[in-house]
Motif scaffolding. Structure first.
Motif, PDB file in Angstrom:
ATOM      1  N   GLY A 154       0.823  -1.193   0.000  1.00 20.29           N
ATOM      2  CA  GLY A 154       0.000   0.000   0.000  1.00 20.29           C
ATOM      3  C   GLY A 154       0.864   1.253   0.000  1.00 20.29           C
ATOM      4  N   ASP A 155       0.487   2.216  -0.833  1.00 23.49           N
ATOM      5  CA  ASP A 155       1.238   3.466  -0.932  1.00 23.49           C
ATOM      6  C   ASP A 155       0.419   4.583  -0.301  1.00 23.49           C
ATOM      7  N   ALA A 156       0.822   4.968   0.892  1.00 23.55           N
ATOM      8  CA  ALA A 156       0.121   6.023   1.622  1.00 23.55           C
ATOM      9  C   ALA A 156       0.794   7.383   1.464  1.00 23.55           C
ATOM     10  N   TRP A 157       1.790   7.474   0.587  1.00 27.29           N
ATOM     11  CA  TRP A 157       2.613   8.680   0.549  1.00 27.29           C
ATOM     12  C   TRP A 157       2.672   9.347  -0.815  1.00 27.29           C
ATOM     13  N   SER A 158       2.783   8.593  -1.900  1.00 29.41           N
ATOM     14  CA  SER A 158       3.012   9.219  -3.198  1.00 29.41           C
ATOM     15  C   SER A 158       1.956   8.903  -4.232  1.00 29.41           C
ATOM     16  N   ALA A 159       1.056   7.972  -3.958  1.00 32.59           N
ATOM     17  CA  ALA A 159       0.040   7.587  -4.933  1.00 32.59           C
ATOM     18  C   ALA A 159      -1.018   8.673  -5.064  1.00 32.59           C
ATOM     19  N   PRO A 160      -1.698   8.714  -6.204  1.00 32.54           N
ATOM     20  CA  PRO A 160      -2.774   9.702  -6.374  1.00 32.54           C
ATOM     21  C   PRO A 160      -3.843   9.588  -5.300  1.00 32.54           C
ATOM     22  N   HIS A 161      -4.158   8.375  -4.907  1.00 28.46           N
ATOM     23  CA  HIS A 161      -5.078   8.133  -3.799  1.00 28.46           C
ATOM     24  C   HIS A 161      -4.288   7.467  -2.690  1.00 28.46           C
ATOM     25  N   ARG A 162      -4.485   7.886  -1.463  1.00 31.97           N
ATOM     26  CA  ARG A 162      -3.639   7.410  -0.374  1.00 31.97           C
ATOM     27  C   ARG A 162      -3.959   5.993   0.077  1.00 31.97           C
ATOM     28  N   GLY A 163      -4.690   5.258  -0.721  1.00 24.97           N
ATOM     29  CA  GLY A 163      -4.934   3.864  -0.419  1.00 24.97           C
ATOM     30  C   GLY A 163      -4.494   2.951  -1.542  1.00 24.97           C
ATOM     31  N   ASP A 164      -3.872   3.505  -2.570  1.00 27.94           N
ATOM     32  CA  ASP A 164      -3.497   2.704  -3.736  1.00 27.94           C
ATOM     33  C   ASP A 164      -2.451   1.640  -3.402  1.00 27.94           C
ATOM     34  N   TRP A 165      -2.580   0.505  -4.062  1.00 31.23           N
ATOM     35  CA  TRP A 165      -1.573  -0.550  -3.992  1.00 31.23           C
ATOM     36  C   TRP A 165      -0.689  -0.465  -5.231  1.00 31.23           C
ATOM     37  N   ARG A 166       0.601  -0.761  -5.043  1.00 33.12           N
ATOM     38  CA  ARG A 166       1.520  -0.724  -6.173  1.00 33.12           C
ATOM     39  C   ARG A 166       2.484  -1.900  -6.107  1.00 33.12           C
ATOM     40  N   THR A 167       3.058  -2.223  -7.237  1.00 41.11           N
ATOM     41  CA  THR A 167       3.940  -3.382  -7.335  1.00 41.11           C
ATOM     42  C   THR A 167       5.292  -3.095  -6.685  1.00 41.11           C
ATOM     43  N   VAL A 168       5.751  -4.053  -5.891  1.00 38.41           N
ATOM     44  CA  VAL A 168       7.078  -3.985  -5.269  1.00 38.41           C
ATOM     45  C   VAL A 168       8.058  -4.862  -6.031  1.00 38.41           C
ATOM     46  N   ALA A 169       7.633  -6.065  -6.392  1.00 39.29           N
ATOM     47  CA  ALA A 169       8.481  -7.010  -7.119  1.00 39.29           C
ATOM     48  C   ALA A 169       7.586  -7.876  -8.002  1.00 39.29           C
ATOM     49  N   PRO A 170       8.071  -8.284  -9.161  1.00 39.97           N
ATOM     50  CA  PRO A 170       7.232  -9.059 -10.090  1.00 39.97           C
ATOM     51  C   PRO A 170       6.906 -10.460  -9.595  1.00 39.97           C
ATOM     52  N   THR A 171       7.735 -10.983  -8.682  1.00 33.25           N
ATOM     53  CA  THR A 171       7.509 -12.312  -8.114  1.00 33.25           C
ATOM     54  C   THR A 171       7.964 -12.313  -6.662  1.00 33.25           C
ATOM     55  N   PHE A 172       7.453 -13.286  -5.896  1.00 31.52           N
ATOM     56  CA  PHE A 172       7.921 -13.405  -4.523  1.00 31.52           C
ATOM     57  C   PHE A 172       9.391 -13.806  -4.488  1.00 31.52           C
ATOM     58  N   SER A 173       9.818 -14.683  -5.405  1.00 34.19           N
ATOM     59  CA  SER A 173      11.223 -15.106  -5.405  1.00 34.19           C
ATOM     60  C   SER A 173      12.151 -13.922  -5.643  1.00 34.19           C
ATOM     61  N   ALA A 174      11.725 -12.987  -6.483  1.00 34.52           N
ATOM     62  CA  ALA A 174      12.534 -11.780  -6.705  1.00 34.52           C
ATOM     63  C   ALA A 174      12.590 -10.932  -5.444  1.00 34.52           C
ATOM     64  N   PHE A 175      11.469 -10.813  -4.757  1.00 33.39           N
ATOM     65  CA  PHE A 175      11.421 -10.038  -3.521  1.00 33.39           C
ATOM     66  C   PHE A 175      12.311 -10.672  -2.454  1.00 33.39           C
ATOM     67  N   ALA A 176      12.243 -11.990  -2.314  1.00 32.47           N
ATOM     68  CA  ALA A 176      13.046 -12.678  -1.306  1.00 32.47           C
ATOM     69  C   ALA A 176      14.534 -12.504  -1.587  1.00 32.47           C
ATOM     70  N   ALA A 177      14.927 -12.600  -2.848  1.00 34.99           N
ATOM     71  CA  ALA A 177      16.338 -12.422  -3.198  1.00 34.99           C
ATOM     72  C   ALA A 177      16.786 -10.996  -2.900  1.00 34.99           C
ATOM     73  N   ALA A 178      15.908 -10.027  -3.168  1.00 32.10           N
ATOM     74  CA  ALA A 178      16.258  -8.630  -2.923  1.00 32.10           C
ATOM     75  C   ALA A 178      16.430  -8.330  -1.443  1.00 32.10           C
ATOM     76  N   LEU A 179      15.721  -9.070  -0.596  1.00 35.52           N
ATOM     77  CA  LEU A 179      15.867  -8.860   0.849  1.00 35.52           C
ATOM     78  C   LEU A 179      17.222  -9.324   1.365  1.00 35.52           C
ATOM     79  N   ASN A 180      17.907 -10.158   0.585  1.00 32.61           N
ATOM     80  CA  ASN A 180      19.243 -10.628   0.972  1.00 32.61           C
ATOM     81  C   ASN A 180      19.221 -11.236   2.372  1.00 32.61           C
ATOM     82  N   LEU A 181      18.295 -12.181   2.563  1.00 32.16           N
ATOM     83  CA  LEU A 181      18.095 -12.761   3.880  1.00 32.16           C
ATOM     84  C   LEU A 181      19.283 -13.608   4.313  1.00 32.16           C
TER      85      LEU A 181
END
Length: 217
Positions: A154-181
């Motif tokens: 959820g984007d409460a800061w920069s979206a046109p509406h303060r409840g908009d959802w936006r993409t963080v990563a195209p897949t969960f595997s990409a997100f997990a790799a980016a977290l560098n766990l």
């Protein structure tokens, strides 16, 4: 879950996105790899089982999502993921709250629910606000894939509406790799590096809202 509400829209249950739902019979009977219906990504199950699905630090999360201002905590257990995600049903069923947080039910919509709305029938929360009242969350969005869903927030800061959802990563595997766990290298994934995600525009706010049986604003 969710976005910060504008102050004039504060609800009596604000802050319940750090949900306090207690386990119930449905939760106890759920399959080990399921949450609210969708099958959790195999990689997420493996990371949790290995004790590697742990918060990497606020600076890492900020590098992936520089527009996301409030701290979040990862949901590190399957039961926790299920409990927190069930709040999506409660929030989506309240018309005014659903409008604020851009929540809709694809199962009762006359057209596909698209970003910047979240289809709660095809979403699972994996992180929620650390500070009560921030009302923000990160979710798996199964509209793109049943096995490796995209990650949205959820984007409460920069979206046109303060409840908009936006993409963080195209897949969960990409997100997990980016977290560098810690120890994540022992679990194979074909995800791109964090820099590839951070440099990719998160296109969400320009898509049409859904048409539902009770159209949210």
């Amino acid at each position: 879950m969710g976005m910060q509400k504008p102050h004039q829209h504060r609800c009596p249950n604000r802050g319940t996105l750090s949900y306090v739902n207690r386990p119930n019979n449905d939760e106890r009977s759920e399959a080990p790899t399921h949450a609210r219906g969708p099958v959790l990504p195999g990689l997420l199950i493996e990371l949790i089982a290995a004790g590697q699905w742990r918060h990497p630090g606020d600076e890492v999360v900020h590098a992936i999502m520089p527009w996301f201002k409030d701290p979040v905590d990862l949901l590190t257990g399957l039961d926790q993921i299920r409990r927190e995600s069930r709040a999506l049903d409660r929030l989506a069923d309240d018309e005014s709250t659903a409008r604020i947080f851009r929540l809709a039910r694809g199962g009762s919509a006359t057209e596909p629910v698209q970003l910047p709305w979240l289809d709660v029938d095809l979403a699972i929360l994996i992180a929620v606000n650390r500070i009560p009242g921030d009302d923000v969350a990160i979710a798996l969005d199964y509209r793109t894939s049943n096995s490796d869903p995209q990650v949205v927030a959820g984007d409460a800061w920069s979206a046109p509406h303060r409840g908009d959802w936006r993409t963080v990563a195209p897949t969960f595997s990409a997100f997990a790799a980016a977290l560098n766990l810690p120890g994540h290298g022992t679990i194979a994934t074909s995800a791109p590096p964090r820099s590839a995600i951070a440099s990719t525009p998160a296109a969400a706010g320009t898509r049409s809202p859904p048409t539902t049986t009770s159209p949210p604003g």
